[in-house]
Design a protein around this motif. Structure first.
Motif, mmCIF file in Angstrom:
data_model
loop_
_atom_site.group_PDB
_atom_site.id
_atom_site.type_symbol
_atom_site.label_atom_id
_atom_site.label_comp_id
_atom_site.label_asym_id
_atom_site.label_seq_id
_atom_site.Cartn_x
_atom_site.Cartn_y
_atom_site.Cartn_z
ATOM 1 N N GLY A 56 0.792 -1.216 0.000
ATOM 2 C CA GLY A 56 0.000 0.000 0.000
ATOM 3 C C GLY A 56 0.822 1.261 0.000
ATOM 4 O O GLY A 56 0.300 2.346 0.198
ATOM 5 N N GLY A 57 2.114 1.190 -0.231
ATOM 6 C CA GLY A 57 2.961 2.384 -0.261
ATOM 7 C C GLY A 57 4.394 2.006 -0.468
ATOM 8 O O GLY A 57 4.747 0.838 -0.539
ATOM 9 N N ALA A 58 5.238 2.995 -0.575
ATOM 10 C CA ALA A 58 6.653 2.748 -0.792
ATOM 11 C C ALA A 58 7.294 2.232 0.489
ATOM 12 O O ALA A 58 6.753 2.354 1.587
ATOM 13 N N ALA A 59 8.449 1.683 0.368
ATOM 14 C CA ALA A 59 9.180 1.156 1.517
ATOM 15 C C ALA A 59 9.580 2.281 2.455
ATOM 16 O O ALA A 59 9.954 3.355 2.021
ATOM 17 N N THR A 60 9.474 2.026 3.763
ATOM 18 C CA THR A 60 9.870 3.033 4.745
ATOM 19 C C THR A 60 11.385 3.042 4.897
ATOM 20 O O THR A 60 12.036 2.028 4.674
ATOM 21 N N PRO A 61 11.946 4.188 5.288
ATOM 22 C CA PRO A 61 13.403 4.251 5.469
ATOM 23 C C PRO A 61 13.862 3.249 6.524
ATOM 24 O O PRO A 61 13.168 2.986 7.503
ATOM 25 N N LEU A 62 15.059 2.725 6.339
ATOM 26 C CA LEU A 62 15.589 1.722 7.260
ATOM 27 C C LEU A 62 16.477 2.383 8.302
ATOM 28 O O LEU A 62 17.173 3.368 8.022
ATOM 29 N N PRO A 63 16.510 1.865 9.527
ATOM 30 C CA PRO A 63 17.332 2.466 10.585
ATOM 31 C C PRO A 63 18.824 2.306 10.288
ATOM 32 O O PRO A 63 19.235 1.410 9.556
ATOM 33 N N GLY A 64 19.611 3.209 10.882
ATOM 34 C CA GLY A 64 21.055 3.115 10.757
ATOM 35 C C GLY A 64 21.577 3.430 9.378
ATOM 36 O O GLY A 64 22.720 3.107 9.062
ATOM 37 N N ASN A 65 20.714 4.040 8.515
ATOM 38 C CA ASN A 65 21.139 4.345 7.144
ATOM 39 C C ASN A 65 21.568 3.090 6.398
ATOM 40 O O ASN A 65 22.450 3.127 5.538
ATOM 41 N N LEU A 66 20.961 1.963 6.761
ATOM 42 C CA LEU A 66 21.292 0.699 6.086
ATOM 43 C C LEU A 66 20.608 0.633 4.734
ATOM 44 O O LEU A 66 19.499 1.137 4.543
ATOM 45 N N THR A 67 21.270 -0.052 3.788
ATOM 46 C CA THR A 67 20.611 -0.363 2.521
ATOM 47 C C THR A 67 19.677 -1.551 2.750
ATOM 48 O O THR A 67 19.747 -2.234 3.776
ATOM 49 N N ALA A 68 18.821 -1.793 1.768
ATOM 50 C CA ALA A 68 17.888 -2.916 1.902
ATOM 51 C C ALA A 68 18.639 -4.243 2.043
ATOM 52 O O ALA A 68 18.252 -5.112 2.827
ATOM 53 N N ARG A 85 31.806 -8.920 4.002
ATOM 54 C CA ARG A 85 31.980 -7.493 3.701
ATOM 55 C C ARG A 85 30.742 -6.690 4.111
ATOM 56 O O ARG A 85 30.854 -5.577 4.636
ATOM 57 N N HIS A 86 29.551 -7.246 3.864
ATOM 58 C CA HIS A 86 28.324 -6.568 4.295
ATOM 59 C C HIS A 86 28.322 -6.384 5.819
ATOM 60 O O HIS A 86 27.967 -5.305 6.319
ATOM 61 N N LEU A 87 28.710 -7.417 6.552
ATOM 62 C CA LEU A 87 28.691 -7.332 8.012
ATOM 63 C C LEU A 87 29.684 -6.289 8.515
ATOM 64 O O LEU A 87 29.398 -5.555 9.467
ATOM 65 N N ALA A 88 30.860 -6.220 7.875
ATOM 66 C CA ALA A 88 31.839 -5.206 8.284
ATOM 67 C C ALA A 88 31.254 -3.800 8.110
ATOM 68 O O ALA A 88 31.423 -2.921 8.967
ATOM 69 N N THR A 89 30.542 -3.577 6.986
ATOM 70 C CA THR A 89 29.912 -2.275 6.740
ATOM 71 C C THR A 89 28.798 -2.007 7.748
ATOM 72 O O THR A 89 28.639 -0.887 8.262
ATOM 73 N N ILE A 90 28.019 -3.045 8.047
ATOM 74 C CA ILE A 90 26.922 -2.897 9.014
ATOM 75 C C ILE A 90 27.474 -2.513 10.386
ATOM 76 O O ILE A 90 26.972 -1.602 11.054
ATOM 77 N N TYR A 91 28.525 -3.223 10.838
ATOM 78 C CA TYR A 91 29.109 -2.909 12.143
ATOM 79 C C TYR A 91 29.588 -1.457 12.182
ATOM 80 O O TYR A 91 29.429 -0.760 13.195
ATOM 81 N N ARG A 92 30.193 -1.013 11.070
ATOM 82 C CA ARG A 92 30.712 0.357 11.014
ATOM 83 C C ARG A 92 29.574 1.365 11.063
ATOM 84 O O ARG A 92 29.613 2.342 11.818
ATOM 85 N N LYS A 93 28.519 1.139 10.275
ATOM 86 C CA LYS A 93 27.399 2.080 10.242
ATOM 87 C C LYS A 93 26.682 2.164 11.581
ATOM 88 O O LYS A 93 26.257 3.239 12.019
ATOM 89 N N LEU A 94 26.543 1.033 12.244
ATOM 90 C CA LEU A 94 25.786 1.000 13.497
ATOM 91 C C LEU A 94 26.666 1.301 14.706
ATOM 92 O O LEU A 94 26.154 1.491 15.805
ATOM 93 N N GLY A 95 27.997 1.292 14.513
ATOM 94 C CA GLY A 95 28.904 1.548 15.620
ATOM 95 C C GLY A 95 28.903 0.437 16.640
ATOM 96 O O GLY A 95 29.002 0.688 17.849
#
Length: 862
Positions: free
Chosen positions: A784-796, A827-837
């Motif tokens: 019923g609408g577009a995707a909501t923004p994800l927390p932590g500036n994460l990509t989908a 590599r995705h997990l390393a980026t996730i850890y960095r973005k989320l601190g």
């Protein structure tokens, strides 16, 4: 001599006393009792006790020694010929089969074949190298023959290993028959007379050192005793008329895909468990991981001796440790045991009996990693077809090679333990460098031959040929890289791109091409031939990048190739580079650029006059028309093209044409015509997983457009699985979008959301704007609408990885779920850890729960 009764002394002392009275070594006594000399050693040192059956056999030997008799089959002290007046062994005990000290495991199929063979043939030679189980199988077959036909006393067992020259075989036979020397009659005549008159089975064990004598006796006795059957165990063929050579195969091993029940039922695993339980009482199959035991038996090639030796380490090491150290463990020689128990020494005795040409052939064949043909053998050995055929026949007869029979061509292989032995002999002979070079050159030539054939009528044959040689192709590329043969690697990689693509080996192909292109360096300043070689490899890498969804890299590689080919005379190389570039541009959502690139390729191929390649160029232009909504023009081009493709008779190319035509027909709502087109395409695409994935997806579209949602969901799910195995990312995304829509229509909201979120992440990751737009539209329709923004500036995609991490999945499991490599997940997990601190998995999982990501993942799990 000790006068105490047997029960008054320890069993160990009794056994030592018995050996002294009989003048036997531990090894000779072990043969007499059909046990290993290590077992006799343990008995004499008090480390273990014999079974009741073994005690009975030993008591019989004590009684025989008390009567002054020598054990049948042992050499008289100080002489070679049997003395006159040889004493007769006690009644029916003469020549009897040895008492087995351990259970006979498996071989039911082989025993059934031998039982049938014994009803039809009178001279059977069980051949094979040391360690394959000749003696044990022959004795068991003879035992069953006797039990079945009621001839318990009519099996005569003649062990030849204990004979020492110049004692003749016939005197040993006479001894086993319990014969007295008669005046005026030789042992030969006495034995012949004894064998006449009633059915007998004569079993010569270990005939390889007495080949000519055993061959002569067998031929004469069979001619004079019509009810006689002779069975021989030997490491060589006797060469007697009427001889049936029956090469003993390795034990059946479970396949890699076998389940626990199938693993436990295999002969090799059953033997390992049986011998391990002998070594460690109370041990059972439940004490080990079945797949680890299955892998160990496969690594040992089902060779019985290797399995029995390695099972002796149970209780000292775990099965996984044994698996890792198996080569070293097989070289262990138990202390205190006379002779050698190393597998290599047992195989060496068989190897020394081969002719020099057979030895050389065996050594050279160890370079093969997969089953090989006679033509492959000739390429590596470098000898005439007649010579190599003779050597291979000898190796097959002696069971050094395993034969896999085919309708048109047989293939040969070695069990791993034998291959490792042969590899060691290859190094000893200093033949490895030349053999590996010939091997690499041969498979590079096969790769080159396959290049054009994979797009022609023989594509199925060549795909199967390459699939059967995958490990040898990998070895060829590795050899080229390690030996600085970069040109060879570039040419082979450029030739193999279509196979890597159609067989779903995209990642492997990209990795190899990247290694050789990096090693080649810049093409500037190179000769035209060298530059062309690099350009073709760049095109191959670009194709695989496109199909892997790495469009930016594909554009970069194809553009480099264009720069190499443009200064040269216009030809197919430039047309191919333009085609690859256009494909990448089309997927990136650059229709004008793609149209220009495809038009360049079309013009070049029209000039060159190659109808097949011109048809492919027209097909690509039709795709552009579809994208622009010019369905009538697209259908016209595709139908014209199909006429040409049918004339050329290339099944894969026809299937692609039918698939594209079906897409147009679905958009025109011509359901029946689309279904007919897809059905024919599916028949032609057998053996082409990439095309089958596309066909399944198109069939899903067809059902979805007719609102047959259940059938559509099933087809989309099959398409996702098929495309995912091959690594065709954009095909996975398209099918997953369809699957999400179908699940939504079926009222499966959680499943629909899961599929569409995964498709969204993948579409963004490969930067395909068309697919991004499609999945965005699908999400809007279903939520019923577009995707909501994800927390932590994460990509989908990062959010999806985090959700699965929080759900407790390992990196490997996350990779499998999302059709990624484990390295990409890391590599995705390393980026996730960095973005989320956060510092690691635990903190990341906690973040996912706190921000509702884990809850979403749990809700949408299938």
């Amino acid at each position: 001599m000790n006068s105490k009764p047997p029960e008054a002394v320890s069993f160990a002392a009794r056994l030592r006393l018995l050996r002294a009275r009989l003048g036997l070594s531990q090894e000779q006594l072990a043969r007499r009792l059909s046990v290993s000399f290590a077992t006799v050693n343990r008995w004499e040192t008090g480390r273990s006790q014999p079974s009741a059956r073994a005690r009975a056999a030993i008591a019989e030997l004590e009684a025989s020694a008390s009567r002054g008799q020598r054990p049948a089959g042992e050499r008289e002290p100080g002489g070679g010929q049997e003395p006159a007046g040889e004493r007769e062994p006690a009644g029916e005990q003469a020549g009897r089969l040895p008492i087995a000290q351990s259970s006979f495991v498996g071989r039911e199929r082989e025993l059934a074949e031998l039982a049938d063979l014994l009803t039809r043939s009178r001279l059977i030679n069980l051949t094979g190298p040391g360690g394959v189980g000749k003696t044990r199988l022959a004795i068991e077959a003879a035992r069953r023959w006797a039990a079945k036909d009621g001839h318990g006393g009519d099996v005569v067992f003649v062990p030849l290993e204990g004979i020492q020259p110049p004692r003749p075989v016939v005197s040993m036979l006479a001894s086993r028959l319990g014969l007295h020397e008669r005046p005026g009659m030789s042992w030969h005549e006495s034995a012949l007379a004894a064998l006449r008159g009633r059915p007998r089975l004569l079993l010569f064990d270990g005939a390889e050192h007495y080949r000519e004598e055993v061959a002569g006796l067998a031929g004469e006795f069979l001619a004079s005793a019509p009810d006689l059957c002779v069975v021989v165990t030997s490491r060589v063929v006797l060469g007697v008329p009427g001889e049936v050579c029956w090469a003993i195969p390795p034990l059946d091993c479970p396949s890699v895909a076998a389940g626990a029940r199938e693993i436990a039922a295999s002969d090799a695993v059953r033997l390992f468990i049986a011998r391990a339980s002998d070594r460690l009482p109370g041990f059972s199959a439940a004490d080990v991981a079945p797949h680890a035991v299955g892998e160990l038996c496969r690594r040992l090639g089902g060779l019985p001796l290797a399995i029995e030796l390695i099972a002796g380490w149970v209780g000292t090491l775990s099965v996984r440790e044994i698996l890792q150290q198996r080569v070293t463990l097989l070289e262990y020689d138990p202390p205190g045991a006379p002779g050698s128990r190393k597998l290599a020494d047992v195989l060496r005795a068989s190897y020394d009996l081969l002719q020099p040409g057979q030895q050389r052939t065996l050594r050279l064949l160890s370079v093969f990693n997969t089953p090989f043909s006679l033509a492959d053998t000739q390429a590596v050995t470098g000898v005439s077809e007649q010579e190599v055929a003779g050597a291979v026949r000898g190796l097959v007869d002696a069971s050094w090679l395993v034969v896999t029979r085919g309708l048109e061509q047989n293939r040969f292989s070695m069990v791993e333990a034998i291959r490792e032995f042969a590899t060691a002999r290859l190094r000893e002979a200093d033949e490895a460098p030349q053999a590996r070079r010939r091997h690499a050159m041969h498979f590079a030539d096969i790769a080159a031959q396959s290049s054009n054939s994979l797009a022609g009528p023989d594509a199925g044959h060549w795909a199967a040929r390459l699939a059967s040689a995958v490990d040898d192709l990998r070895a060829m590329l590795q050899w080229a890289l390690e030996n600085g043969e970069i040109d060879l690697g570039l040419e082979a990689g450029a030739a193999l791109w279509r196979w890597w693509l159609t067989s779903g080996r995209l990642s492997a192909g990209r990795a190899w091409l990247d290694k050789f292109l990096t090693a080649a360096g810049e093409h500037a300043g190179r000769a035209a031939e060298e530059s062309q070689r690099i350009g073709r490899a760049l095109c191959a890498a670009a194709v695989l990048a496109v199909e892997n969804g790495d469009y930016a890299e594909a554009v970069r590689l194809a553009t480099q190739a264009m720069r190499i080919f443009e200064p040269l005379e216009p030809g197919e190389d430039l047309a191919f580079a333009a085609t690859v570039l256009g494909s990448a541009q089309r997927y990136r959502g650059e229709p004008a650029e793609a149209r220009r690139s495809f038009q360049t390729a079309l013009d070049l191929r029209a000039t060159l006059g190659d109808r097949a390649k011109l048809a492919r160029a027209r097909n690509n232009m039709a795709l552009i028309e579809i994208d622009d909504g010019n369905l009538d023009r697209a259908r016209e081009l595709l139908e014209q093209n199909l006429i040409i493709k049918r004339q050329l008779g290339e099944p894969r190319s026809i299937a692609i044409g039918l698939l594209n035509l079906a897409d147009v027909l679905v958009r025109d709502r011509r359901w029946q015509a689309a279904q007919t087109s897809l059905a024919e395409a599916a028949e032609l695409a057998v053996g082409h997983p990439q095309i089958m994935g596309l066909i399944l997806c198109s069939q899903g579209h067809l059902e979805a457009n007719q609102r047959n949602w259940k059938q559509a969901a099933e087809l989309y799910a099959d398409a996702v699985a098929t495309a995912g195995v091959g690594g065709h990312t954009h095909d996975v995304v398209e099918a997953m979008i369809g699957l999400g829509r179908a699940c939504h229509e079926l009222g499966q909201a959680d499943q629909a959301a899961r599929h569409l979120r995964a498709a969204e992440a993948m579409a963004h990751e490969i930067a395909n704007p068309q697919l991004v737009a499609q999945v965005t539209a699908a999400l809007a329709e279903t939520t019923g609408g577009a995707a909501t923004p994800l927390p932590g500036n994460l990509t989908a995609r990062q959010a999806e990885v985090l959700r699965l991490l929080a759900d407790g999945l390992s990196n490997k499991e996350i990779a499998a779920r999302l059709y990624l490599s484990p390295g990409t997940v890391e590599r995705h997990l390393a980026t996730i850890y960095r973005k989320l601190g956060v510092g690691g998995r635990v903190d990341a999982a906690r973040y996912a729960v706190e921000h509702g990501l884990a809850q979403r993942a749990n809700r949408t799990m299938l």
